[in-house]
Design a protein around this motif. Sequence first.
Motif, PDB file in Angstrom:
ATOM      1  N   VAL A 443       0.843  -1.201   0.000  1.00 10.84           N
ATOM      2  CA  VAL A 443       0.000   0.000   0.000  1.00 10.84           C
ATOM      3  C   VAL A 443       0.875   1.247   0.000  1.00 10.84           C
ATOM      4  CG1 VAL A 443      -1.831   1.237   1.205  1.00 10.84           C
ATOM      5  CG2 VAL A 443      -1.790  -1.250   1.237  1.00 10.84           C
ATOM      6  N   GLN A 519      -7.735  -0.270  -1.275  1.00 10.95           N
ATOM      7  CA  GLN A 519      -7.248  -1.329  -0.383  1.00 10.95           C
ATOM      8  C   GLN A 519      -8.387  -1.899   0.466  1.00 10.95           C
ATOM      9  OE1 GLN A 519      -4.605  -2.927  -0.308  1.00 10.95           O
ATOM     10  NE2 GLN A 519      -4.368  -3.847   1.714  1.00 10.95           N
ATOM     11  N   THR A 522     -10.401  -4.133  -1.721  1.00  2.99           N
ATOM     12  CA  THR A 522      -9.686  -5.371  -2.029  1.00  2.99           C
ATOM     13  C   THR A 522      -9.768  -6.358  -0.873  1.00  2.99           C
ATOM     14  OG1 THR A 522      -8.139  -4.236  -3.508  1.00  2.99           O
ATOM     15  CG2 THR A 522      -7.425  -6.351  -2.602  1.00  2.99           C
TER      16      THR A 522
END
Length: 586
Positions: A443, A519, A522
């Motif tokens: 990230v 993120q 996901t």
Amino acid sequence: MFPQQTLIARIASALPPLIARYPGWQPANTAWFEEAVQQAEHFHVPVPLVGAFSAGKSSLVNAVLGQPLLSAQVTPETTVPAEVSYGTTESLMGRTADGRRVALTRERIEANELSEFADGGVLELVVTAPNLATLPHIQLVDMPGWDSNISAHAMAVDRYAPRALAYGVVVSASEGTLHRSIRDALLSLKTLSKPVFVVISKTEQKTPEDVEAVAKVVASEVEQALGSAPFMIVKTSARKRQVAELLQALAYLENESQNLFAQFVGRPFQEQLQSLIAHINILANADDLDGERIQAERAQLQAAMETYRQKVAQEAQRLDAQIPLVLRHYEQDLENRLTGDLDSLANRVLAGADITPAVHSAARQCLEKIVAVEFADSMKAFLGRVADAMPRNLTPPSLPSVPDDASPAAASGAGGGIDTLHVLRDASAGAAAGAALGSVVPVIGTAAGAAVGAVLGAARAFIAGRSSKPEHVSSQVVDNPAARARAQLEQVKQRLLTGFIPEVVAQSTQSLRSVLTQQVQTVKRQLGERAQAELASRQAALDALAAQLAKSQAERARALAQYHADLAQLDDWQIQLSAAARAQVN
């Protein structure tokens, strides 16, 4: 190989026929078996060697190999990371940024004819060097100088931090101190709780007394940057092939890499076996279900799954709602950093120097602080709440425990009483925790990459603005050089303060918002896929059980005998794997 590594390789050879008997079992990760086999055969822990350009990293690796392989006659712009590991057969390959692999010759590597691997490529070098034979799981990584370009620092962290136990910070005895850029870069390792060992290179250039003094200075600088002392300080001379202390540090890492294997490879492997055990247990009908109760169980699974989906969605919204606060903290931190560095930035602009590296470094440090700490804590809490909400009838039973008859061994490094084993155990646990979180390091890398674009865009706009409208100096100070310089400096500072800095902050914040939101989505998707796979597996087992109940008693007896035999085998493997993992840790 480690005991657990050998065991997984042996189990993997016997497992396919057993799995084939249960086509209804659906693992969450369909590639888990291939990945486990690959890791059992080729598990490596990277040990990045980082430092300033010309610190002697390549020469040091050559000395460890006992032969010249990496070119030491390179420029900062032409260096390519080299991953060096042991093998019984030599293999020299290069991998381009787009993943294409190219066979290399020693002559090409030594001549540094490697331009096609620049900007994201890497050398993958497997050698038969005797010094590495006792370090089969260590992958030495000769990194470009951290002060050579923007990408060197980012690559050292983003590519290797998730699996690295420690970093080696190389400082030449002739330099005697850390470069400012290296001290700043060490903040990334501090944020990610990565320990370091210090390597003093080129010791032949100083007296033993001077080398000791340099070691103390560098150790102090590292401790000041990281907040903790290096776990070892080693002194080397590539010219004299004096690398015994470096090999000792690598031996500590080799030993502790067993624990990392247990966390990254062994435990996921066992979790998949445990899921298969749960599937077969349903087929064995230990609960003595009949057709009616099977249908009721299916309905309960569907209801539990729907409740779980709603819980994940609810918790994901809760996590999403925390992103604006994370972004505000990032904005404030970055604005304060850049404003605090205003004089330096303005002077660099007036000198015609590129301010992009300094601004990107500041943005990255803020990203690492916010993402690796604040966002990671939020993500950890989110995953904890979601795990608690996972229905029991969709959760495989716990892994078997093994009595702990041994106590952890003690080890201390050569660097002043540091408990080396304790430091590396903490690093190993931290790496495993990062893996369990999906790791925030990617990230950071994604967000930092987006931030680079924001910084470059703002820098181009700023330069274009100065070109079209240069600083105006009043006629009253034209003949006074000092006054003219002060006036120009103030004008540049105002342009930075009112235009450039707000633009960098705004654009990089927007980039971070997109990355963090993605993120969350996901992780939400991955959780849903994992639960859905477990649901499908349980339902397939119930369907197979219902079909079994319609068969003759003899057929059911034969099937039941096979289930019990397979369960006994899987349970035995689990006990062996847990025992091997425990033995590796102790």
